[in-house]
Design an enzyme around this catalytic site. Sequence first.
Site, PDB file in Angstrom:
ATOM      1  N   ARG A  61      25.855  11.948  41.219  1.00  0.00           N
ATOM      2  CA  ARG A  61      25.638  12.626  42.494  1.00  0.00           C
ATOM      3  C   ARG A  61      24.173  12.965  42.727  1.00  0.00           C
ATOM      4  O   ARG A  61      23.780  13.304  43.854  1.00  0.00           O
ATOM      5  CB  ARG A  61      26.466  13.905  42.554  1.00  0.00           C
ATOM      6  CG  ARG A  61      27.957  13.674  42.553  1.00  0.00           C
ATOM      7  CD  ARG A  61      28.705  14.976  42.614  1.00  0.00           C
ATOM      8  NE  ARG A  61      28.505  15.637  43.895  1.00  0.00           N
ATOM      9  CZ  ARG A  61      29.374  15.604  44.895  1.00  0.00           C
ATOM     10  NH1 ARG A  61      30.491  14.928  44.765  1.00  0.00           N
ATOM     11  NH2 ARG A  61      29.137  16.235  46.018  1.00  0.00           N
ATOM     12  N   TRP A  95      19.303  15.688  43.590  1.00  0.00           N
ATOM     13  CA  TRP A  95      18.784  14.554  44.364  1.00  0.00           C
ATOM     14  C   TRP A  95      17.928  15.174  45.451  1.00  0.00           C
ATOM     15  O   TRP A  95      18.411  15.883  46.315  1.00  0.00           O
ATOM     16  CB  TRP A  95      19.941  13.742  44.950  1.00  0.00           C
ATOM     17  CG  TRP A  95      19.524  12.505  45.674  1.00  0.00           C
ATOM     18  CD1 TRP A  95      19.314  11.276  45.144  1.00  0.00           C
ATOM     19  CD2 TRP A  95      19.285  12.372  47.085  1.00  0.00           C
ATOM     20  NE1 TRP A  95      18.959  10.377  46.129  1.00  0.00           N
ATOM     21  CE2 TRP A  95      18.935  11.024  47.326  1.00  0.00           C
ATOM     22  CE3 TRP A  95      19.333  13.250  48.169  1.00  0.00           C
ATOM     23  CZ2 TRP A  95      18.636  10.542  48.602  1.00  0.00           C
ATOM     24  CZ3 TRP A  95      19.035  12.783  49.439  1.00  0.00           C
ATOM     25  CH2 TRP A  95      18.690  11.439  49.638  1.00  0.00           C
ATOM     26  N   LYS A 152      24.898  -4.357  49.190  1.00  0.00           N
ATOM     27  CA  LYS A 152      25.037  -4.267  47.736  1.00  0.00           C
ATOM     28  C   LYS A 152      23.787  -4.779  47.031  1.00  0.00           C
ATOM     29  O   LYS A 152      23.298  -4.179  46.084  1.00  0.00           O
ATOM     30  CB  LYS A 152      26.259  -5.053  47.259  1.00  0.00           C
ATOM     31  CG  LYS A 152      27.572  -4.376  47.520  1.00  0.00           C
ATOM     32  CD  LYS A 152      27.739  -3.144  46.648  1.00  0.00           C
ATOM     33  CE  LYS A 152      28.695  -2.169  47.296  1.00  0.00           C
ATOM     34  NZ  LYS A 152      28.146  -1.413  48.423  1.00  0.00           N
ATOM     35  N   GLU A 164      20.909  -2.296  47.495  1.00  0.00           N
ATOM     36  CA  GLU A 164      21.097  -1.023  46.803  1.00  0.00           C
ATOM     37  C   GLU A 164      20.733  -1.090  45.322  1.00  0.00           C
ATOM     38  O   GLU A 164      20.138  -0.147  44.792  1.00  0.00           O
ATOM     39  CB  GLU A 164      22.560  -0.571  46.935  1.00  0.00           C
ATOM     40  CG  GLU A 164      22.926  -0.038  48.307  1.00  0.00           C
ATOM     41  CD  GLU A 164      24.389   0.347  48.374  1.00  0.00           C
ATOM     42  OE1 GLU A 164      24.689   1.451  48.866  1.00  0.00           O
ATOM     43  OE2 GLU A 164      25.244  -0.451  47.940  1.00  0.00           O
ATOM     44  N   HIS A 214      18.971 -17.529  67.649  1.00  0.00           N
ATOM     45  CA  HIS A 214      18.413 -16.521  68.550  1.00  0.00           C
ATOM     46  C   HIS A 214      17.359 -15.650  67.866  1.00  0.00           C
ATOM     47  O   HIS A 214      17.146 -14.496  68.261  1.00  0.00           O
ATOM     48  CB  HIS A 214      19.542 -15.655  69.117  1.00  0.00           C
ATOM     49  CG  HIS A 214      20.538 -16.422  69.913  1.00  0.00           C
ATOM     50  ND1 HIS A 214      20.300 -16.879  71.186  1.00  0.00           N
ATOM     51  CD2 HIS A 214      21.780 -16.862  69.582  1.00  0.00           C
ATOM     52  CE1 HIS A 214      21.354 -17.545  71.622  1.00  0.00           C
ATOM     53  NE2 HIS A 214      22.270 -17.557  70.664  1.00  0.00           N
ATOM     54  N   LYS A 226      25.642   9.369  45.227  1.00  0.00           N
ATOM     55  CA  LYS A 226      26.991   8.894  45.537  1.00  0.00           C
ATOM     56  C   LYS A 226      27.558   9.502  46.806  1.00  0.00           C
ATOM     57  O   LYS A 226      27.957   8.802  47.713  1.00  0.00           O
ATOM     58  CB  LYS A 226      27.916   9.177  44.349  1.00  0.00           C
ATOM     59  CG  LYS A 226      29.352   8.693  44.543  1.00  0.00           C
ATOM     60  CD  LYS A 226      29.426   7.188  44.603  1.00  0.00           C
ATOM     61  CE  LYS A 226      30.841   6.677  44.651  1.00  0.00           C
ATOM     62  NZ  LYS A 226      30.883   5.218  44.858  1.00  0.00           N
ATOM     63  N   CYS A 228      23.640  16.778  45.369  1.00  0.00           N
ATOM     64  CA  CYS A 228      23.490  17.027  43.954  1.00  0.00           C
ATOM     65  C   CYS A 228      24.827  17.402  43.355  1.00  0.00           C
ATOM     66  O   CYS A 228      25.845  17.410  44.033  1.00  0.00           O
ATOM     67  CB  CYS A 228      22.481  18.149  43.748  1.00  0.00           C
ATOM     68  SG  CYS A 228      22.427  19.321  45.120  1.00  0.00           S
ATOM     69  N   ASN A 272      23.961  22.875  46.883  1.00  0.00           N
ATOM     70  CA  ASN A 272      24.055  21.557  47.520  1.00  0.00           C
ATOM     71  C   ASN A 272      23.949  21.760  49.021  1.00  0.00           C
ATOM     72  O   ASN A 272      24.528  22.703  49.554  1.00  0.00           O
ATOM     73  CB  ASN A 272      25.404  20.894  47.243  1.00  0.00           C
ATOM     74  CG  ASN A 272      25.528  20.410  45.826  1.00  0.00           C
ATOM     75  OD1 ASN A 272      24.582  20.468  45.062  1.00  0.00           O
ATOM     76  ND2 ASN A 272      26.700  19.931  45.476  1.00  0.00           N
ATOM     77  N   GLY A 273      23.293  20.846  49.716  1.00  0.00           N
ATOM     78  CA  GLY A 273      23.194  20.955  51.165  1.00  0.00           C
ATOM     79  C   GLY A 273      21.757  21.152  51.605  1.00  0.00           C
ATOM     80  O   GLY A 273      20.814  20.968  50.835  1.00  0.00           O
ATOM     81  N   GLU A 304      28.114  -6.207  54.049  1.00  0.00           N
ATOM     82  CA  GLU A 304      28.372  -5.457  52.823  1.00  0.00           C
ATOM     83  C   GLU A 304      27.687  -6.104  51.624  1.00  0.00           C
ATOM     84  O   GLU A 304      27.128  -5.411  50.766  1.00  0.00           O
ATOM     85  CB  GLU A 304      29.882  -5.352  52.600  1.00  0.00           C
ATOM     86  CG  GLU A 304      30.290  -4.712  51.287  1.00  0.00           C
ATOM     87  CD  GLU A 304      29.817  -3.279  51.116  1.00  0.00           C
ATOM     88  OE1 GLU A 304      29.928  -2.762  49.984  1.00  0.00           O
ATOM     89  OE2 GLU A 304      29.326  -2.658  52.095  1.00  0.00           O
TER      90      GLU A 304
END
Length: 605
Positions: free
Chosen positions: A27, A75, A486, A489, A505, A600, A2, A101-102, A482
């Site tokens: 964030r 978040w 993207k 996301e 395979h 983020k 956050c 945060n955490g 990547e």
Amino acid sequence: MCGIVGYIGKRDVAPLLLEGLQRLEYRGYDSAGIVVTSPKAAGLKMVKAKGRVRDLEARVPKRFAGTTGIAHTRWATHGAPSDVNAHPHLDPENKVAVVHNGIVDNAAELRVRLEAEGVVFASETDTEVITHLIARSQADTLEEKVREALKSIEGTYGIAVMHADFNDRIVVARNGSPVVLGIGEKEMFVASDVAALVAHTRQVVTLDDGEMATLKADDFRTYTTTGASTQATPETVEWEAASYDMGGHDTYMHKEISEQPDAVDRVLRGRIDDRFSTVHLGGLNLDAREARSIRRIKILGCGTSYHAGLIGAGLIEGMARIPADAEPASEFRYRNPVVDPDTLYIAVSQSGETYDVLAAVQELKRKGARVLGVVNVVGSAIARAADGGMYVHAGPEVCVVSTKCFTNTVVAFALLALHLGRIRDLSVTDGKRIIEGLRRLPGQIEEILKDEDEIKKLAQQYAGAQSMMFIGRVRGYPVALEASLKLKEISYIHAEAYPASELKHGPLALIEPALPTVAIVPDDALLEKNRAALEEIKARSGPILAVAHQPQEKADHTIVVPKNEDELDPILMGIPLQLLAYHTALAMGRDIDKPRNLAKSVTVE
């Protein structure tokens, strides 16, 4: 995970905090809250709201005056997004306010203990445990109350605390989650990211793990969680407030994609040594003798940084002929790895605060390993913990998904590979060839960006897909990984990436007309083998979008990109796929800068 912002001074605090939250919303953005007071106030005033910062702003009353306050955008980790679970958290007497945060790892155990003592919890969060521990402390000062509470906490935290009985100060503490102090003129700020500070001051102090600080309007002091004083020297932030604005773009992601020519120029600037066909990387703290003694390189990162590390490992092996590989840091730290004294470890993180990467660095350092950091944020935790490293100089990246930092990180790895290669066996001729290729990159990226309208049309055609496949060989495979990430996301389309050689395979069973495949087809020694993979897909009626240096006959569509040196081609081939993901998500009406369930800076496990 956050965003935290706080202020103490003489200005009206609510507008400052709301502005800071807007800058930190990338964030975390499922709920937000604010608490304020002043030296003349009788207590604390708080407003919280589920949703975005704009939802909180709509609830803040016109008469919400104060000169001291803390605020938070969340978040969720413990408890669903709701008004009640939003931070700040207050004790029942409305004296103590905490933003955090955490993750408190032992929250459940502490909750049981506190409930047995008669505490009634209002939320489902782990953070509320901290609030009650501080409120129940019998210590004489707020600093002692916070310190006493933290003795019971296991886990990570970046916290800011206010107390109605000590309304001339804010107390903050850090363990594994960033806390930055902003030093003003008779006013002080605190935040979890400099983005919230640079509009008001560029003088900052970054706390270390195990460090606390007391902020007053005209003073601050730092000390450890055991009470020992520490010396804090403010540093000047190189980024300005304008760096965090959209600059005329509709989204931060679009702005950051468009900034890549300038960003790549920055990471190259001042580092190229034409005389010896190499580069200057003084921040590595690694002399030629030490570089020649390296027997292996292990690159650690998460998500996009891991993908950049995969490309970096290939560059290092190809140019320096040192065995190199990349691994997710989140896996590395839990598998009891063998730490070899002849191995150089490289930690990659955009923020420099990614918890899984930082924890891996700390474990490696404990075991005596040499660790370099490749990060974007100056003074970040990983930058400080590493023995040396490189800043990628991408500039602030606000969109949750990384674009320009990914590109700059890969370019940084190309510089490192060239540096190590020229110390070892890479010839002057090859060194000169790579340097010329590096210098062409900014102009070639601009050339790709000019084709955005064509890529947008392709994205609109593929936006209806339920799933997509991405394939590439060797250098192309990390590009496929990547690009797949993207798309997932920001569009929420299911996407998978495979080495093109693995189609037979198993994944070939998925190919059908409803499953488009994006193929990375560079014009290199594997061109014909890549074309054979397109044949296999076409034979099964699978639609194909190729990213190549020349039109591909078997593809339904081809995005043609400029040719550089084989080693550097992956950098360019990733750019149009950023635009493809962007315009696909745009066509689907997604919230591009703030994709669901993501934040983020991942500062928790």
